[in-house]
Design a protein around this motif. Structure first.
Motif, PDB file in Angstrom:
ATOM      1  N   ILE A 251       0.834  -1.210   0.000  1.00 22.62           N
ATOM      2  CA  ILE A 251       0.000   0.000   0.000  1.00 22.62           C
ATOM      3  C   ILE A 251       0.863   1.253   0.000  1.00 22.62           C
ATOM      4  O   ILE A 251       0.567   2.223  -0.712  1.00 22.62           O
ATOM      5  CB  ILE A 251      -0.945  -0.009   1.218  1.00 22.62           C
ATOM      6  N   PHE A 252       1.938   1.236   0.775  1.00 23.73           N
ATOM      7  CA  PHE A 252       2.766   2.441   0.875  1.00 23.73           C
ATOM      8  C   PHE A 252       3.714   2.606  -0.316  1.00 23.73           C
ATOM      9  O   PHE A 252       4.633   3.429  -0.275  1.00 23.73           O
ATOM     10  CB  PHE A 252       3.518   2.459   2.213  1.00 23.73           C
ATOM     11  N   ARG A 253       3.448   1.855  -1.363  1.00 19.51           N
ATOM     12  CA  ARG A 253       4.120   2.038  -2.650  1.00 19.51           C
ATOM     13  C   ARG A 253       3.100   2.232  -3.783  1.00 19.51           C
ATOM     14  O   ARG A 253       3.486   2.361  -4.941  1.00 19.51           O
ATOM     15  CB  ARG A 253       5.016   0.829  -2.955  1.00 19.51           C
ATOM     16  N   GLU A 254       1.819   2.281  -3.444  1.00 15.00           N
ATOM     17  CA  GLU A 254       0.758   2.360  -4.442  1.00 15.00           C
ATOM     18  C   GLU A 254       0.397   3.823  -4.707  1.00 15.00           C
ATOM     19  O   GLU A 254       0.147   4.586  -3.772  1.00 15.00           O
ATOM     20  CB  GLU A 254      -0.460   1.577  -3.939  1.00 15.00           C
ATOM     21  N   PRO A 255       0.346   4.259  -5.963  1.00 14.43           N
ATOM     22  CA  PRO A 255       0.189   5.689  -6.295  1.00 14.43           C
ATOM     23  C   PRO A 255      -1.070   6.349  -5.733  1.00 14.43           C
ATOM     24  O   PRO A 255      -0.996   7.473  -5.222  1.00 14.43           O
ATOM     25  CB  PRO A 255       0.181   5.694  -7.828  1.00 14.43           C
ATOM     26  N   GLU A 256      -2.233   5.702  -5.837  1.00 14.59           N
ATOM     27  CA  GLU A 256      -3.465   6.351  -5.372  1.00 14.59           C
ATOM     28  C   GLU A 256      -3.389   6.672  -3.886  1.00 14.59           C
ATOM     29  O   GLU A 256      -3.781   7.766  -3.454  1.00 14.59           O
ATOM     30  CB  GLU A 256      -4.680   5.465  -5.653  1.00 14.59           C
ATOM     31  N   PHE A 257      -2.885   5.727  -3.090  1.00 17.48           N
ATOM     32  CA  PHE A 257      -2.764   5.990  -1.662  1.00 17.48           C
ATOM     33  C   PHE A 257      -1.731   7.086  -1.397  1.00 17.48           C
ATOM     34  O   PHE A 257      -1.965   7.985  -0.583  1.00 17.48           O
ATOM     35  CB  PHE A 257      -2.376   4.720  -0.912  1.00 17.48           C
ATOM     36  N   LEU A 258      -0.593   7.019  -2.068  1.00 18.99           N
ATOM     37  CA  LEU A 258       0.452   8.022  -1.839  1.00 18.99           C
ATOM     38  C   LEU A 258      -0.013   9.423  -2.222  1.00 18.99           C
ATOM     39  O   LEU A 258       0.421  10.415  -1.628  1.00 18.99           O
ATOM     40  CB  LEU A 258       1.713   7.652  -2.618  1.00 18.99           C
ATOM     41  N   GLU A 259      -0.926   9.513  -3.177  1.00 17.23           N
ATOM     42  CA  GLU A 259      -1.479  10.811  -3.571  1.00 17.23           C
ATOM     43  C   GLU A 259      -2.626  11.247  -2.668  1.00 17.23           C
ATOM     44  O   GLU A 259      -3.136  12.359  -2.800  1.00 17.23           O
ATOM     45  CB  GLU A 259      -1.959  10.744  -5.020  1.00 17.23           C
ATOM     46  N   GLY A 260      -3.028  10.382  -1.736  1.00 16.36           N
ATOM     47  CA  GLY A 260      -4.094  10.727  -0.797  1.00 16.36           C
ATOM     48  C   GLY A 260      -5.471  10.766  -1.418  1.00 16.36           C
ATOM     49  O   GLY A 260      -6.371  11.434  -0.894  1.00 16.36           O
ATOM     50  N   LYS A 261      -5.691  10.029  -2.484  1.00 15.21           N
ATOM     51  CA  LYS A 261      -6.977  10.072  -3.200  1.00 15.21           C
ATOM     52  C   LYS A 261      -7.863   8.870  -2.902  1.00 15.21           C
ATOM     53  O   LYS A 261      -8.884   8.671  -3.542  1.00 15.21           O
ATOM     54  CB  LYS A 261      -6.717  10.167  -4.701  1.00 15.21           C
ATOM     55  N   HIS A 262      -7.496   8.058  -1.930  1.00 17.11           N
ATOM     56  CA  HIS A 262      -8.227   6.837  -1.618  1.00 17.11           C
ATOM     57  C   HIS A 262      -9.536   7.143  -0.889  1.00 17.11           C
ATOM     58  O   HIS A 262      -9.735   8.229  -0.345  1.00 17.11           O
ATOM     59  CB  HIS A 262      -7.359   5.931  -0.749  1.00 17.11           C
ATOM     60  N   ASP A 263     -10.429   6.145  -0.868  1.00 21.03           N
ATOM     61  CA  ASP A 263     -11.686   6.226  -0.123  1.00 21.03           C
ATOM     62  C   ASP A 263     -11.940   4.866   0.528  1.00 21.03           C
ATOM     63  O   ASP A 263     -11.046   4.008   0.544  1.00 21.03           O
ATOM     64  CB  ASP A 263     -12.845   6.654  -1.030  1.00 21.03           C
ATOM     65  N   THR A 264     -13.138   4.666   1.068  1.00 20.84           N
ATOM     66  CA  THR A 264     -13.412   3.433   1.810  1.00 20.84           C
ATOM     67  C   THR A 264     -13.479   2.194   0.916  1.00 20.84           C
ATOM     68  O   THR A 264     -13.507   1.068   1.423  1.00 20.84           O
ATOM     69  CB  THR A 264     -14.734   3.545   2.595  1.00 20.84           C
ATOM     70  N   THR A 265     -13.489   2.370  -0.387  1.00 25.47           N
ATOM     71  CA  THR A 265     -13.491   1.223  -1.308  1.00 25.47           C
ATOM     72  C   THR A 265     -12.080   0.852  -1.759  1.00 25.47           C
ATOM     73  O   THR A 265     -11.921  -0.021  -2.612  1.00 25.47           O
ATOM     74  CB  THR A 265     -14.349   1.525  -2.552  1.00 25.47           C
ATOM     75  N   TYR A 266     -11.077   1.493  -1.200  1.00 25.02           N
ATOM     76  CA  TYR A 266      -9.700   1.333  -1.683  1.00 25.02           C
ATOM     77  C   TYR A 266      -9.248  -0.124  -1.681  1.00 25.02           C
ATOM     78  O   TYR A 266      -8.745  -0.630  -2.696  1.00 25.02           O
ATOM     79  CB  TYR A 266      -8.751   2.184  -0.829  1.00 25.02           C
ATOM     80  N   ILE A 267      -9.369  -0.819  -0.553  1.00 23.62           N
ATOM     81  CA  ILE A 267      -8.903  -2.208  -0.471  1.00 23.62           C
ATOM     82  C   ILE A 267      -9.673  -3.090  -1.452  1.00 23.62           C
ATOM     83  O   ILE A 267      -9.078  -3.922  -2.159  1.00 23.62           O
ATOM     84  CB  ILE A 267      -9.048  -2.740   0.967  1.00 23.62           C
ATOM     85  N   GLU A 268     -10.965  -2.933  -1.502  1.00 27.13           N
ATOM     86  CA  GLU A 268     -11.790  -3.726  -2.413  1.00 27.13           C
ATOM     87  C   GLU A 268     -11.338  -3.552  -3.865  1.00 27.13           C
ATOM     88  O   GLU A 268     -11.263  -4.523  -4.629  1.00 27.13           O
ATOM     89  CB  GLU A 268     -13.250  -3.304  -2.266  1.00 27.13           C
TER      90      GLU A 268
END
Length: 490
Positions: free
Chosen positions: A424-441
């Motif tokens: 996760i801490f290498r994944e672009p969407e998370f690093l850009e802070g654009k994730h939401d509650t559906t991120y893991i799914e």
């Protein structure tokens, strides 16, 4: 000194966390532990400890009678409930009051109001706090039809009592409705003693934002900033951070104002959390968690305020006396819940013995844990191994520090979530802070693929050899002789 002695009605890392606060305040701590926890660390760190006899959780950590008995027997003036178990049980609060022992938390009346997850939303709506369209415990077929027509799909069916996403089902179409209602009723009855349920509109891609508050019950209510808890699996939080990368300063102030307003509406006292769903610039009240949260270290790291100490002092009748500007957040903090779960197998629990253990360190790194090499994660308690929290001057430094800390973290012998967090801490969407509650799914398949590729690059292979003796047996077995453990009070 607020109290002279406090009983901690919990186990594991949160029991240790409370003991540390007590020790710094000059307060003696009393632990209770079950037979299954006799090889645990937490009770050995207390000034006194008592065995909770019984084979079921209801006879140990859920036994109100035993908690009051041991508190009075040991001369405790107060009980800290931690989180989970009895922490949000108003009957426990009442029993403490009747037994002449102070409960460190809100009143029973406030807890009852906050604990009814459906009616509290109606109450908040009456006080001008936005809520999602919902229906509280419709009982007849006609009431259910009317509620469904008014709310519309998708919707959530959930037990009216309890929290943490337990029993929650997302319903996308009418054929799924009957099973979801039956499930919510059955779980509500078995887990919370009440089959009531509620129906609520489901937001498909919100952020989960919560605000930490402190209230002394005499008019002072402080907000200590928000936490973003949007990375979840099955509605259970995995990663929390403060501040939220999704909020502007204006949004942040609005969330804080709503949280303070909500706390005042229920006459809240002590530490608590007001939770919201956030989508398209709007906040919707979700629930009140009338206790200390698992993720409270995130707030402590950005404010410098020891929330457990503040809880104890408020319960002892002290006013909140934080200096001006103390509640201004400084930098960025992120927490990962390190669970004994297998991300490659639908996050199934992975109990068993930890054969090798090395926690990370360095500047800005905090580990809250109650485990050690040789410790066995039990199958019938929470799967939490530890909470890894980091601080940085900004989000970029905090994520880089967490990435480094995760790469240092070694847990051998059981499946755990550290490899998932590395991905996760290498994944672009998370690093850009654009994730939401559906991120893991949405991202789990690609995260699992990254985990597979990273396996040969981690430190576990080297340390597996280090943590074994010349016969190939785990070194930790040498520390598990029964006579190595201290005597406890009974």
């Amino acid at each position: 000194m607020p109290f002279k002695k406090v009983l901690i009605a919990n186990r594991g890392e949160i029991a240790i966390r409370v003991m540390r606060a007590c020790r710094e305040l000059g307060i003696k701590s009393v632990a209770v532990f079950s037979t299954d926890d006799r090889r645990s660390l937490f009770y050995r760190l207390a000034d006194e400890s008592f065995l909770l006899k019984g084979d079921e959780v209801r006879d140990t950590y859920l036994s109100i009678e035993k908690m009051i008995h041991f508190a009075k027997k040991s001369g405790c003036e107060a009980i800290h409930p931690g989180y989970g178990f009895l922490s949000e049980n108003p009957d426990f609060v009442d029993a403490c009051e009747s037994g002449g022992v102070k409960f460190i938390g809100p009143s029973g009346a406030t807890m009852r109001k906050a604990g009814d997850k459906a009616r509290i939303k109606d109450f908040m709506a009456e006080h001008g706090i936005p809520v999602l369209p919902s229906s509280n415990n419709p009982t007849t077929a006609e009431e259910i039809r009317d509620a469904v027509a008014r709310i519309g799909f998708p919707m959530i069916i959930k037990p009216s009592f309890g929290g943490g996403g337990k029993g929650m089902k997302i319903v996308h179409a009418e054929p799924e409705l009957e099973d979801a209602i039956r499930f919510a009723r059955n779980l509500g009855q078995s887990a919370f003693g009440n089959p009531a349920f509620y129906i609520e509109k489901y937001l498909q891609a919100p952020r989960h934002i919560e605000v930490q508050i402190l209230s002394d019950g005499r008019g002072t209510v402080l907000d200590l900033g928000e936490r973003d808890c949007s990375v979840q699996r099955r509605h259970q939080k995995l990663i929390e951070e403060s501040p939220s990368p999704a909020l502007t300063p204006e949004m942040r102030r609005h969330a804080a104002d709503l949280a303070v307003k909500a706390a005042r509406a229920v006459d809240y006292e002590n530490a608590g959390t007001i939770e919201f769903l956030f989508e398209d610039g709007e906040f919707y009240f979700l629930e009140i968690n009338a206790r200390i949260q698992v993720e409270h270290p995130v707030t402590e790291m950005v404010t410098g305020i020891d929330l457990i100490k503040e809880q104890i002092k408020i319960a002892a009748g002290e006013d909140i006396q934080l200096p001006r500007g103390a509640c201004l957040c400084n930098g960025w903090a992120i927490e990962c819940r390190i669970n004994a779960e297998d991300p490659e197998n639908r996050f199934m629990p992975s109990p068993g013995q930890i054969n090798g253990y090395r926690s990370p360190g360095g500047i800005g790194v905090r580990v809250d844990s109650g485990v050690f090499m040789g410790f066995s994660i039990p199958s019938h308690y929470d799967s939490l191994i530890s909470k890894l929290t980091v601080w940085g001057r900004d989000r970029a430094e905090a994520t880089a520090r967490m990435r480094r800390a995760l790469d240092e973290y070694v847990i051998l012998g059981i499946k755990n979530t550290v490899p998932l967090y590395r991905a996760i801490f290498r994944e672009p969407e998370f690093l850009e802070g654009k994730h939401d509650t559906t991120y893991i799914e949405r991202h789990l398949p690609e995260l699992l693929n990254v985990m597979e590729k990273q396996k040969h690059k981690t430190q576990e292979q080297l340390l597996t050899a280090i943590f074994r003796d010349d016969r190939g047996l785990p070194v930790c077995d040498a520390y598990l002789a029964d006579d190595e453990f201290p005597v406890f009070y009974t």
